[in-house]
Scaffold this active site. Structure first.
Site, short mmCIF file in Angstrom:
data_model
loop_
_atom_site.label_atom_id
_atom_site.label_comp_id
_atom_site.label_asym_id
_atom_site.label_seq_id
_atom_site.Cartn_x
_atom_site.Cartn_y
_atom_site.Cartn_z
N ARG A 189 1.64 -12.26 4.97
CA ARG A 189 3.08 -12.48 4.85
C ARG A 189 3.89 -12.08 6.08
O ARG A 189 5.10 -12.25 6.11
CB ARG A 189 3.61 -11.79 3.59
CG ARG A 189 3.01 -12.44 2.34
CD ARG A 189 3.56 -11.87 1.07
NE ARG A 189 4.99 -12.11 0.94
CZ ARG A 189 5.72 -11.66 -0.07
NH1 ARG A 189 5.15 -10.94 -1.02
NH2 ARG A 189 7.00 -11.91 -0.13
N ARG A 234 11.98 -3.46 -9.23
CA ARG A 234 10.53 -3.38 -9.31
C ARG A 234 10.06 -3.35 -10.75
O ARG A 234 10.73 -2.76 -11.61
CB ARG A 234 10.02 -2.10 -8.61
CG ARG A 234 10.58 -1.85 -7.23
CD ARG A 234 10.13 -2.90 -6.23
NE ARG A 234 8.67 -2.86 -6.08
CZ ARG A 234 8.01 -2.06 -5.25
NH1 ARG A 234 8.67 -1.22 -4.49
NH2 ARG A 234 6.71 -2.11 -5.17
N PRO A 277 0.84 -1.21 0.00
CA PRO A 277 0.00 0.00 0.00
C PRO A 277 0.86 1.25 0.00
O PRO A 277 1.93 1.26 0.61
CB PRO A 277 -0.79 -0.11 1.30
CG PRO A 277 -0.03 -1.05 2.17
CD PRO A 277 0.72 -1.96 1.25
N GLU A 278 0.43 2.25 -0.73
CA GLU A 278 1.16 3.52 -0.78
C GLU A 278 0.34 4.58 -0.06
O GLU A 278 -0.70 4.26 0.53
CB GLU A 278 1.44 3.87 -2.25
CG GLU A 278 2.16 2.73 -2.95
CD GLU A 278 2.54 3.02 -4.39
OE1 GLU A 278 2.82 4.18 -4.71
OE2 GLU A 278 2.55 2.08 -5.20
#
Ligand SMILES: [Zn+2]
Length: 295
Positions: free
Chosen positions: A126, A278, A2-3
């Site tokens: 995770r 990325r 999430p950003e």
């Protein structure tokens, strides 16, 4: 991961649901996911919520704060214990079925119980995410926050951003935008959007980019983030409601996850490559590769 807009979405949801509520107990199912003494939260009331970059803060009375990072797969899910037609069900964060299923489930790392019977679950498949209970007056000093760059949506972040990014002249601009010590809250999505906006190839070294273009990239990131929040960041993006409706996740994107689709500016197909570890999306026509440096 999430950003900024996704974390802000979580914060806004929490703010409506938990402010004013008293914590009765925190059950920790996964010790790795919680730092501090969970029993110390009991009897404290939530006074407010804050966000800095991708870090969430839930302030409690008595000078305590729950600080948290959702990392890759974290989510916050709020449930009223006695389900009924009017029971509030809310969840935000990593979009998977734990937002709508029975809780706790195998991904639940802790449960914060409130007076009146409601529960806030922190789920994290995770286990990279965490919550910490620390004195409020020590929050700003934790290294993650003390070193963090300016907020892209608050005030004028440009002078501080410029000062910080210019210390990384040899770094690729994509990697620089992802560095939280240069600017807060930007991850892979908004870095790609920012560079498309400013017509900068993601592999370009910071030192080869003019101030004007860097400022345009910062503005592009802020613009994409604002749009993302407006388009439902506060209601349905990264969010599953009680009926299991999922939000239109990337409707605002110009390049991210649009490889092969036409560039919205020049109609040429968007490319995908790998940079700074990325997946990186860009328009090979609008964002020309850096010229080889001549000696
Ligand atoms: Zn283009």
């Amino acid at each position: 991961m999430p950003e900024l807009p996704e974390v802000e979405t979580v914060r806004r949801g929490l703010d409506q649901l938990v402010v004013g509520r008293e914590i009765t107990k925190i059950d920790v199912f996964e010790p790795k996911s919680f730092l501090g003494q969970p029993a110390e939260a009991s009897g404290h009331r939530v006074t407010g919520t804050r966000r800095r970059g991708k870090v969430l803060m839930i302030d409690l009375d008595g000078g305590l704060t729950l600080v948290g990072h959702l990392k890759m797969t974290g989510q916050m899910v709020y449930r009223e214990t006695a389900p009924g037609p009017d029971a509030t069900r809310w969840g935000a964060g990593h979009p998977n079925d734990s937002l709508i299923g029975e809780l706790p489930d195998a991904s639940s790392r802790l449960a914060i119980h409130f007076e009146g019977g409601s529960t806030l679950y922190f789920n994290d498949q995770r286990k990279f995410g965490w919550l910490a209970l620390i004195p409020t007056d020590q929050v700003a000093a934790i290294p993650l926050l003390a070193k963090m760059g300016p907020e892209p949506l608050e005030g004028d972040p440009w002078p501080e951003f410029r000062r910080r990014i210019r210390r990384h002249q040899a770094t690729s601009v994509k990697a620089a935008l992802l560095n939280q010590e240069i600017v807060a809250g930007i991850g892979n999505i908004y870095a790609d959007e920012a560079l498309w906006h400013a017509r900068i190839h993601p592999a370009t070294r910071v030192g080869d980019i003019s101030d004007r273009k860097l400022k345009s990239a910062l503005g592009g990131a802020a613009q994409a983030m604002r749009l993302s929040l407006e388009l439902g960041g506060s209601t349905d993006r990264n969010y599953v409601d009680a009926e299991g409706r999922r939000g239109a996740y990337l409707d605002f994107a110009n390049v991210f996850r649009r490889e092969g689709q036409p560039c919205k500016r020049c109609q040429r197909p968007i490319s995908k490559t790998r940079l700074a570890g990325r997946g990186t999306h860009f328009c090979p026509a609008c964002q020309r590769p850096p010229r080889p440096r001549t000696v």
